[in-house]
Design an enzyme around this catalytic site. Structure first.
Site, short mmCIF file in Angstrom:
data_model
loop_
_atom_site.label_atom_id
_atom_site.label_comp_id
_atom_site.label_asym_id
_atom_site.label_seq_id
_atom_site.Cartn_x
_atom_site.Cartn_y
_atom_site.Cartn_z
N PRO A 186 4.19 2.77 -14.38
CA PRO A 186 4.98 3.29 -15.51
C PRO A 186 6.21 4.02 -14.99
O PRO A 186 6.20 4.56 -13.90
CB PRO A 186 4.03 4.27 -16.18
CG PRO A 186 3.05 4.66 -15.13
CD PRO A 186 2.94 3.50 -14.21
N GLU A 187 7.28 4.01 -15.76
CA GLU A 187 8.47 4.75 -15.37
C GLU A 187 8.55 6.05 -16.17
O GLU A 187 7.73 6.31 -17.05
CB GLU A 187 9.71 3.87 -15.57
CG GLU A 187 9.65 2.64 -14.68
CD GLU A 187 11.00 2.30 -14.03
OE1 GLU A 187 11.85 3.19 -13.90
OE2 GLU A 187 11.17 1.13 -13.65
N ARG A 192 25.12 11.24 2.64
CA ARG A 192 24.16 10.28 3.18
C ARG A 192 24.80 8.94 3.53
O ARG A 192 25.69 8.47 2.82
CB ARG A 192 23.06 10.03 2.15
CG ARG A 192 22.29 11.28 1.87
CD ARG A 192 20.84 10.98 1.74
NE ARG A 192 20.13 12.24 1.50
CZ ARG A 192 18.83 12.33 1.29
NH1 ARG A 192 18.10 11.25 1.29
NH2 ARG A 192 18.28 13.49 1.10
N ARG A 218 -8.06 -0.85 -12.79
CA ARG A 218 -7.97 -1.21 -11.38
C ARG A 218 -8.30 -0.04 -10.45
O ARG A 218 -8.28 -0.21 -9.23
CB ARG A 218 -6.57 -1.77 -11.09
CG ARG A 218 -6.31 -3.03 -11.92
CD ARG A 218 -4.92 -3.54 -11.79
NE ARG A 218 -4.64 -4.06 -10.46
CZ ARG A 218 -3.47 -4.53 -10.08
NH1 ARG A 218 -2.46 -4.51 -10.93
NH2 ARG A 218 -3.29 -4.97 -8.87
N HIS A 259 -13.45 0.39 -19.10
CA HIS A 259 -13.06 0.98 -17.81
C HIS A 259 -12.89 2.49 -17.90
O HIS A 259 -12.08 3.06 -17.18
CB HIS A 259 -11.80 0.31 -17.30
CG HIS A 259 -11.94 -1.18 -17.15
ND1 HIS A 259 -12.71 -1.74 -16.15
CD2 HIS A 259 -11.44 -2.21 -17.89
CE1 HIS A 259 -12.67 -3.06 -16.29
NE2 HIS A 259 -11.91 -3.37 -17.32
#
Ligand SMILES: [Zn+2]
Length: 286
Positions: free
Chosen positions: A2-3, A160, A117, A96
């Protein structure tokens, strides 16, 4: 995974349905779900019992439930398939179901951690003075955080020797921007993903951050309807948002700005989607 917007939707749901409730008991149905708690499932359950849940918090994609009047918090690892559901006691157990948290009140609902999972899980951690669990103390603020420092981010980019998409996904610079939202924001800003960060001017950085925030807020606005129901969850990769994506997943389809076919390139075991005309490669820029 998920974001950030999906995790924020879950956080809001938890704030509405779980905050300020006191834990009556915790049932761990699968030890793997609390494997990060090294003292074991019984200890995990014992340490939560009797504590009131504070206001759920988030940084980037990390979500935690502070335990009020303690300096500890339960960190939720959603992994690939983890879900946090608030369900009536009478609802049948999910296939689950891994952890059940019951509360000492008469609201009739419980919190369930469901994970097909089992890559995800729950773990208990000490929190620092800022309330952040110690294991994520190194994670930078996310762009929706009011305390995110745009100027410091720009200076870090200039220092950077890296490229812009790597920087957007670097959790020590800015957190919560995943592959999808990076591609979307870069398309909106017309910046190629391989552009060296040292070449970005202050106005370009500001513009890019604006687009990052816009795509996340747009996703939040779409997902925002789901937390009105008595059901909060995460369905993996941006399930409800993909119809409105402009770059991600659009290989071969016309760019929505200039109609040039969008391209996909392998990128760090993932993909980058971009418009070859709107987002010129760095060599072409010079
Ligand atoms: Zn284009």
């Amino acid at each position: 995974m998920p974001e950030l917007p999906e995790v924020e939707v879950v956080r809001r749901g938890l704030e509405r349905w779980v905050a300020h409730r006191t834990v009556a008991d915790v049932e761990v149905l699968h030890p793997r779900a609390v494997r990060r708690h090294l003292a074991g499932a019984d200890d995990f359950a014992h340490r939560l019992k009797g504590h009131r849940v504070g206001v759920p918090s988030r940084r980037g994609k990390y979500l935690w439930l502070p335990l009020a009047d303690t300096s500890q918090a339960v960190l939720a690892h959603l992994g690939m398939s983890g879900q946090l559901l608030v369900q009536p006691h009478a609802a049948p157990d999910e296939k689950h179901l891994r952890v059940r948290v019951r509360f000492a009140d008469a609201l009739g609902t419980e919190l369930r951690f469901v994970d097909q999972r089992t890559f995800g899980g729950l773990s208990l951690h000490d929190t620092g003075p800022d309330g952040l669990p110690d294991v994520i103390a190194h994670i930078a603020r996310d762009p929706l955080d009011p305390l995110f420092d745009d100027e410091a981010f720009h200076r870090a980019l200039r220092r950077r020797r890296t490229t812009i998409k790597r920087a957007l996904l670097d959790q020590s610079l800015i957190s919560g921007v995943g592959n999808i939202y990076a591609d979307e924001a870069l398309w909106r800003a017309r910046i190629h993903y391989e552009r060296p960060t040292a070449t970005l001017t202050r106005p370009r950085t500001a513009e890019l951050l604006g687009h990052v925030r816009d795509v996340m807020n747009a996703a939040l606005a779409v997902g925002g309807t789901s937390f009105d129901s008595l059901y909060v969850n995460v369905n993996g990769e941006s399930g409800y948002f993909d119809r409105s994506l402009d770059a991600y997943g659009r290989e071969g389809l016309p760019c929505r700005r200039c109609a040039t076919p969008m391209r996909r390139r392998p990128w760090m075991n993932r993909s980058s989607y971009f418009c070859p005309r709107c987002q010129r490669a760095p060599r072409a820029l010079s």
